[in-house]
Design a protein around this motif. Structure first.
Motif, mmCIF file in Angstrom:
data_model
loop_
_atom_site.group_PDB
_atom_site.id
_atom_site.type_symbol
_atom_site.label_atom_id
_atom_site.label_comp_id
_atom_site.label_asym_id
_atom_site.label_seq_id
_atom_site.Cartn_x
_atom_site.Cartn_y
_atom_site.Cartn_z
ATOM 1 N N ARG A 1 -30.487 35.262 22.296
ATOM 2 C CA ARG A 1 -30.019 35.109 23.783
ATOM 3 C C ARG A 1 -29.833 36.640 24.306
ATOM 4 O O ARG A 1 -30.344 37.084 25.478
ATOM 5 C CB ARG A 1 -28.941 34.390 24.001
ATOM 6 N N TYR B 1 -32.993 38.279 25.090
ATOM 7 C CA TYR B 1 -33.605 37.949 26.554
ATOM 8 C C TYR B 1 -32.843 38.776 27.742
ATOM 9 O O TYR B 1 -33.364 39.223 28.300
ATOM 10 C CB TYR B 1 -33.636 36.483 26.654
ATOM 11 N N VAL B 2 -31.472 38.987 27.517
ATOM 12 C CA VAL B 2 -30.577 39.604 28.542
ATOM 13 C C VAL B 2 -31.030 40.883 28.547
ATOM 14 O O VAL B 2 -31.327 41.541 29.544
ATOM 15 C CB VAL B 2 -29.385 39.174 28.197
ATOM 16 N N PHE C 1 -39.320 39.777 24.920
ATOM 17 C CA PHE C 1 -39.476 38.413 25.451
ATOM 18 C C PHE C 1 -40.380 37.537 24.553
ATOM 19 O O PHE C 1 -40.508 36.731 24.164
ATOM 20 C CB PHE C 1 -40.188 38.384 26.819
#
Ligand code: HEA
Ligand code: HEA
Ligand code: CUA
Ligand SMILES: [Cu+2]
Lengths: 210, 305, 114, 709
Positions: free
Chosen positions: C21, C24-25, C71
């Motif tokens: 996660r 992605y951030v 990504f």
């Protein structure tokens, strides 16, 4: 073989679902190759655009006269956030196998993507009505519409694909096959983002600068 | 329409190609052809010699010893990579020198005779800006004087060649390419278009007539006396596809016609770059403008202004 | 925690959701910064002419790498090398085709203006 | 009633027979003759299928099959059907050019234009490409010890898309006309302004369908080779044909995109008034040449590389020896593949760019000569120390070595811009590429057929007739094309239907003679197949190894079972099967059998092909409802398929075991044959390895069983 070993490049299931991970090896690698071939297509369109945006103006408008930079910037943001949302759909799928979570994030992704396509269509509309800048006007505009149009077409087919996948998530649940398809869609979606970065920079920003 | 002088009579020109060069450019191309072929023999001949020997010796039942596991030898390996590498180095050097020296754009001497060539379906129009005469399907050149051909097309892409004088170059609408040559023999040489452009392609050839400097001067005088002239309307009449059976000579033509033809496809390009001395249009603006060649260009006669 | 990972899997082999996660951030933040940066270069006229083009080009390349890394999860350390090579080979082809095309078309253009 | 809504631009006069009726001439007669042959051929096929009751088997066993072996065979059949048409066209062109001095001849300029355009387009896209694709399909999975390709359904879809393109070209014989723009279709000539009508559109959509099919094939094969090799088969243990397949696949993946881009742009120019390649309005036809050859040059290596692979297998097998310089052959192949992306400008040296651009691309082109030369000499050295059998395939190989290097030499000449200025667009160029393609690619495919036919069908081809065809083909080729070099140097241009120079006549006569010989060779080849089928009992080699083969495909029965390998093989060396035979580890019963999953047949691929064909036809004739409907249907099929779940079926272990043990028992019961008996009826496909032959006095008899231990 350690399970976290990547059997294929890019987005991976690895240890979270060993069975699907094994099955992913061929299909995901195959999809990568497809993406690469697609990327070459875009590259050729970029090269064509690069030449025509200078040499193919004829009596039509120049790039700087027809581009709306703010709109392009907003479109970039839409696409960026939709990519980000897809990332979260993948997390829901991979670590929780949570159908609702996946569907929810797919919806967000799809809405942002649809917003992108909508804005782009609006751009075209403005160009045609306000500037008379149709693809038939000049070589430059032909190349512009083909490049951005091909990208928009990709995004639109991504949206259709996403809708089909939503149905499949409902019908089949997060079965291995569905997981692998979602992963391929994710790759497709993220890759379109990369292509758009190219368009934003080399079409819009370059067009306005030079 | 236009008259035909006795000089312009078509005749069976020799078509032996660049094997019989009639100018230094074609001669250089022929000799380069010889050089490269000879060098290539270094790797071709060994195969023709060795293969029969190997077959004889190692055929089933032949004298050679059977070594089924033999698969490598450093010495031979070096040879089969090394010789081609060395050869390509030699060939490459020859190629580099020849190509740079014989760039078709390179003028071959001072004060060249400039001829503007317009490729049409299925004929060539030649304009002599200095002499003020024009011809259709007949290129008359003085011997031993450098010639600069400037080429464009009023239709699809074509490729212009006079094999005995120099190699080919494409002619494209809205653009100008160049070909420089010298003829060092007099005579008639066939030239033609080599790029397929439709039904009349096979017969799209013309006579290149090389004459002495004096004959050239008198030909110009004779040509100037021709009653017919070429203006924009006349040019427009040439556009529909047709094959020319008899060459045509025009005693005068609208100056700047060549640039206007280019400009009709690429407005803003012609004249802007190097400042052509030829003033655009002596007649009425409308007449000077080569009328739009084809429907798609119907909105581009601005060049006339 | 992942639901199908065999219980006896060594901890180091398990993908970690928090880690992913974060990826992605980070990707989003970097991409936002880079895009906005590029936009600002043009909007506020930070550079001019060739300098602007160079800066924008550089930003775009960096951003493409960011997308690939954060990504698309392209990862030089852990990937199957042979596969990745084929993918990276694309970059070579892209460079040849794009630079070759632009070079040829510009050269022709310069030589064909009357 | 608005007919145009329904039929688009098709009119009564669009049909080829209308021309004959309204305006009879010899040229029209030939055109409608060709149209009739196409129609009659199609009708005849329909009648034959109906009478024989073959519709169901055709659909059930072939069209819906996704087995790589069947897909491969269908590709090759497609190639042969198209080959028949393109060869007739070639013969017509030859005859015309012979007869055409001073306006003679029997073809109109327009008809001739269509002939060279269809001939070139068909030969490249619908003969050579399907042929190599079919061959790679059949052989590559067997060589790497796999049960199928990675994506069997995708494979079938590629086939059906290619077939759709081929059908479209055949339709153009009957409805409307084909382009006259050559296989490279340069605008602006092919733009709407100069080529109105449907011809160029036929070209665009036929080629697009074929090129999508090829891209998918490339992807599929690359993944297969990367991911489906059997245990122990490292990259550097792969047979050379598999290596060249890999490199070809990579070329297909990257080279097709520029072609797609070029055809899309040309289509947009034609259909929607865009200005990519038009005269004026900022169009630039130079970019078309650039894009087309970005594809076109790699394309010619897509054709030649698989043939190189075939030559490597053939020369090693018929020399009974390891290939010389395996590693250098592999690296040379890679070099060629990469370099082929860096030379495309040599097809338009005469466009007018600077001398240094020309020189750099010219030198890059020459550099390809180095790896190619390495390969050529590697093949020569492979024969050194061997025991060469001059079989038909080997004769073709020898012919290849000698003629191909001459074609390569003329290629290097063309790579010199200064020389190209003279011979570009002349028959010299035509001679060059036929010189590469015919002895290199087509004879390579011919050798491949001689070599692998027994694998696919279980019986050998008649050797005598094979040789007879060779002795027509080889001199026929020389006669047909070497005069063209000379004609080209005398200034004879390509694509020219009539001549005024009497000096050309004798050379054209020679060329015609050569073409006739080639046709005779082709007749022998057809005869060879017919005779072989008749005598298949006598020629049978069901045990799978008629040539003392080296790679894994020879270790299984001929024809192979649907699952190829009863148990996936384990490999420890190059030439895996040959080594196993030598060590006596071949033909061993595995310890255990397992169930095998094979993909079920499906109508997905033929449906997609059908709708794709309809879609393209609609586009050609502007029948918009058909375009929309078939487009929707294509995607409906794809989506429906993605909801299908039972796509595999299980072959139980017992079935596999029964079949395999029967095969092994038959092998053990059959005495091995020596190479002297290779062409006799004794050869049932059980070979004594040449290197054991010396000690094989005893082996030759029943004792051969011992070898297997
Ligand atoms: C694969 C490519 C291919 C092949 C095989 C051929 C084969 C032939 N070609 Fe073709 N040709 C082209 C590709 C090819 N051609 C192209 C691209 C053009 C340019 C088009 C353009 O201008 O745009 C062209 C143009 C061209 C021209 C026009 C020249 C011009 O521009 O004026 C002519 C003229 O006669 C010609 C002749 C022939 C002849 C006589 C044959 C044949 O008759 C040769 C005979 C064939 C063989 C000897 C092979 C037989 C063996 C097999 C097929 C194996 C099958 C085996 C089994 C099933 C067992 N060709
Ligand atoms: C299978 C097909 C095939 C193959 C393998 C090749 C191989 C080569 N080709 Fe050919 N070519 C075509 C098919 C092919 N070509 C076609 C179809 C066209 C025309 C299309 C059209 O216009 O319609 C064309 C056109 C074409 C042109 C454009 C000409 C023009 O349009 O004016 C050129 C120019 O450079 C060229 C060069 C070469 C070279 C250098 C090779 C090299 O790869 C050759 C390498 C081989 C050797 C050199 C021989 C063996 C080597 C040795 C013995 C060792 C030592 C040698 C050296 C060190 C030099 N080809
Ligand atoms: Cu070409 Cu200006
Ligand atoms: Cu090439």
């Amino acid at each position: 073989m350690s399970l976290s070993e990547r059997l294929h490049p890019g987005i991976n299931l690895a240890g979270t679902d060993p069975e699907s991970h094994e099955a992913a090896e061929e299909v995901l690698f195959g999809f990568w190759i497809f993406l690469m071939s697609d990327l070459v297509l875009f590259a050729v369109l970029f090269a064509t655009y690069a030449a025509m945006s200078v040499q193919g103006i004829a009596e039509g408008p120049r790039p700087a006269e027809v581009f709306d930079l703010t709109a392009a910037f907003l479109e970039t943001l839409l696409l960026l956030f939709s990519s980000f949302a897809f990332g979260f759909a993948m997390l829901e799928m991979k670590y929780r196998e949570n159908r609702r979570g996946v569907l929810g994030w797919l919806l967000v992704t799809g809405l942002l993507g649809a917003g992108f396509v909508g804005m782009e269509l609006h751009d075209y509309y403005v160009m045609v009505t306000a500037h008379g800048a149709t693809p038939q006007t000049s070589g430059f505009l032909s190349a512009y519409y083909l490049l951005t149009g091909t990208h928009a077409l990709h995004v639109s087919s991504g949206l259709v694909w996403m809708a089909v996948m939503a149905v499949q998530v409902v019908v089949f649940g997060l079965s291995p096959a569905v997981k692998l398809r979602l992963m391929r869609l994710a790759l497709f979606w993220h890759m379109l983002d990369v292509v758009w970065i190219g368009i934003f920079t080399f079409v819009y920003l370059y067009g306005v600068v030079s | 329409m236009a008259g035909v002088t006795a000089l312009a009579m078509p005749c069976a020109a020799s078509a032996a190609g660049f094997l019989e060069p009639a100018g230094p450019v074609a001669a250089a191309q022929l000799s380069h052809f010889g050089t490269i072929s000879a060098l290539m023999l270094i790797v071709i001949v060994p195969m023709f010699v060795a293969l029969p020997l190997v077959l004889l010796r190692y055929r089933r039942g032949g004298k050679g010893t059977y070594r089924p596991d033999w698969e490598f030898n450093w010495g031979l390996e070096l040879l089969i990579w090394g010789i081609p590498v060395a050869l390509v180095a030699a060939l490459g050097t020859a190629l580099w020198n020849h190509t740079l020296k014989n760039d078709p754009y390179r003028p071959l001497g001072p004060a060249p005779l400039v001829v503007e060539v317009i490729a049409l379906d299925w004929k060539f129009l030649f304009l002599y800006p200095e002499q003020g005469v024009a011809t259709l399907d007949l290129l008359v050149l003085p011997k031993d004087r450098p010639v600069t051909l400037k080429l464009t097309s009023g239709t699809v892409m074509q490729s212009f060649i006079v094999p005995r004088l120099a190699g080919q170059i494409y002619a494209m609408a809205g653009m100008q390419t160049q070909l420089n040559l010298i003829a060092d023999a007099t005579g008639d040489f066939t030239g033609r278009n080599t790029q397929y452009n439709g039904l009349g392609f096979a017969t799209q050839s013309f006579t290149t007539r090389v004459v002495s400097a004096e004959d050239f001067a008198s030909w110009v005088t004779g040509a100037k006396a021709q009653p017919a002239g070429l203006d924009a309307a006349g040019y427009k009449a040439l556009l529909p596809p047709s094959v020319v059976n008899e060459p045509v000579i025009y005693g005068r033509f609208t100056p700047g016609l060549f640039d206007q033809i280019i400009a009709s496809f690429a407005p803003g390009m012609a004249g802007g770059h190097q400042g052509h001395e030829a003033p655009a249009g002596t007649g009425t603006p409308a007449a000077a403008a080569p009328a739009a060649a084809h429907q798609h260009d119907a909105h581009t006669p601005e060049a006339a202004q | 925690m992942s639901n199908r990972a065999p219980a006896n899997l060594p901890a180091s082999d398990i993908e970690d959701e928090g880690h992913e996660r974060r990826s992605y951030v980070i990707g989003l933040v970097l991409a936002l910064v880079l895009t906005t940066g590029a936009f600002a270069v043009v909007w506020f006229d930070l550079f001019s002419g060739a300098a602007a083009l160079a800066a924008l080009g550089l930003l775009a390349v960096v951003q493409a790498v960011v997308h690939l890394r954060y990504f698309l999860h392209i990862d030089l350390q852990r990937s199957h090398r042979d596969d990745l090579l084929l993918i990276l080979f694309t970059v070579l082809i892209l460079l040849i085709m794009v630079s070759g095309t632009i070079w040829i078309l510009y050269d022709q253009h310069m030589r064909m203006m009357p | 009633m608005n007919w145009e809504l329904i039929f688009g631009q098709i009119k009564w006069t669009s049909f080829v027979f209308a021309g004959m009726i309204e305006n009879p001439s010899l040229s029209e007669a030939i055109a409608s003759g060709a149209g009739s042959i196409a129609v009659l051929g199609a009708l005849g096929t329909v009648v034959l299928l109906t009478v024989k009751g073959w519709w169901v088997p055709l659909w059930r066993d072939w069209l819906t099959s996704v087995d790589h072996k069947k897909v491969g065979i269908m590709y090759i059949v497609l190639a042969l059907v198209m080959f028949a048409r393109a060869v007739i066209e070639a013969a017509l062109m030859r005859a015309q050019q012979l007869a055409a001095t001073d306006g003679g001849g029997f073809l109109s300029a327009d008809h001739f234009g269509q002939l060279f355009s269809t001939h070139g387009t068909i030969m490249i896209f619908f003969v050579a490409m399907p042929f190599i694709t079919g061959l790679m399909n059949y052989v590559m999975p067997l060589q790497i010890g796999a049960r199928d390709v990675s994506f069997p359904l995708l494979n079938a879809i590629s086939l059906m898309l290619t077939m759709a393109g081929a059908v479209l070209i055949m339709v153009s014989l009957v409805v409307g006309q084909f382009s006259t723009g050559g296989w490279s279709a340069y605008p602006p000539f092919t733009g709407i302004e100069f080529s109105p009508g449907e011809g160029v559109d036929y070209w665009i959509w036929a080629v697009s369908l074929g090129s999508i099919g090829s891209t998918l094939t490339g992807l599929n094969f690359a993944v297969t080779i990367y991911k489906k090799r059997c245990p122990g088969m490292s990259l550097f243990r792969m047979p050379l044909f598999t290596w060249t397949t890999l490199c070809t696949s990579i070329l297909m993946i990257f080279a097709m995109a520029p072609l797609t881009a070029a055809t899309i742009m040309l289509a947009l120019d034609r259909y929607a008034g865009f200005h990519f390649f038009t005269n004026g309005d900022g169009g630039n036809m130079m970019n078309y040449a650039n894009l087309f050859w970005l594809f076109g040059h790699p394309e010619v290596y897509i054709l030649i590389l698989p043939a190189f692979g075939v030559w490597s297998e053939v020369v090693a097998t018929y020399s009974s020896k390891r290939i010389y310089g395996y590693t250098s052959l592999v690296y040379a192949t890679m070099c060629i593949a990469v370099l082929s992306f860096a030379v495309w400008l040599h097809h338009f040296f005469t466009m007018g760019q600077s001398a240094n651009v020309n020189a750099i691309f010219g030198i890059a082109t020459m550099i390809i000569g180095v790896p190619t030369g390495v390969k050529v000499y590697d093949w020569l050295l492979t024969m050194v120390g061997g025991r060469i059998r001059l079989t038909t395939a080997m004769l073709f190989h020898i012919n290849f070595l000698l003629t191909f290097i001459l074609g390569g030499m003329t290629g290097v000449l063309l790579a010199n811009p200064g020389i190209d200025f003279q011979v570009h667009n002349t028959l010299f160029l035509v001679a060059h590429f036929h010189n590469m393609i015919i002895p290199g690619v087509l004879f390579g495919m011919f050798a491949a057929v001689q070599f692998w036919f027994p694998k696919a069908f279980g019986f050998r081809l008649h050797e005598g007739l094979g040789r007879a065809s060779f002795w027509c083909f080889a001199p026929g080729f020389l006669l047909a094309f070497f005069p063209l070099y000379w004609l080209g140097m005398m200034g004879a241009t390509r694509r020219t239907f009539t001549w005024s120079n009497p000096d050309y006549l004798p050379w054209f006569a020679l060329a015609m003679l050569g073409a006739a010989l080639i046709l005779a060779g082709f007749a022998f080849m057809v005869m060879q197949i017919v005779v072989s089928v008749r005598r298949r009992a006598e020629l049978a080699a069901p045990l799978g190894d008629p040539w003392d083969g080296r790679a894994l495909e020879w270790s299984i029965p001929s024809p192979p079972p649907a699952w190829n390998f009863a148990v996936l093989p384990q490999v420890t060396a190059r030439d895996a099967f040959y080594e196993a035979k030598k060590d006596g580890t071949a033909y061993r019963s595995p310890a255990a059998y397992e169930d095998i999953e094979v993909p079920r047949n499906t109508a997905t691929a033929p449906l997609i092909g059908l709708f794709a064909c309809a879609w393209a036809f609609g586009l050609v004739w502007h029948i918009w409802w058909l375009v929309i409907v078939s487009f929707v249907l294509i995607w409906a099929v794809v989506i429906a398929r993605s909801f299908a779940t039972h796509t595999e079926e299980i072959v139980p272990a017992a079935t596999v075991k029964a079949a395999n043990e029967a095969f092994l028992a038959a092998v053990r019961a059959t005495p091995g044959v020596t190479r002297d008996q290779e062409m006799t009826a004794a050869n049932r496909g059980r070979a004594i390895p040449e290197s054991l032959e010396a000690s094989a006095g005893a082996l030759a008899a029943g004792a051969a069983v011992e070898v297997t231990r």
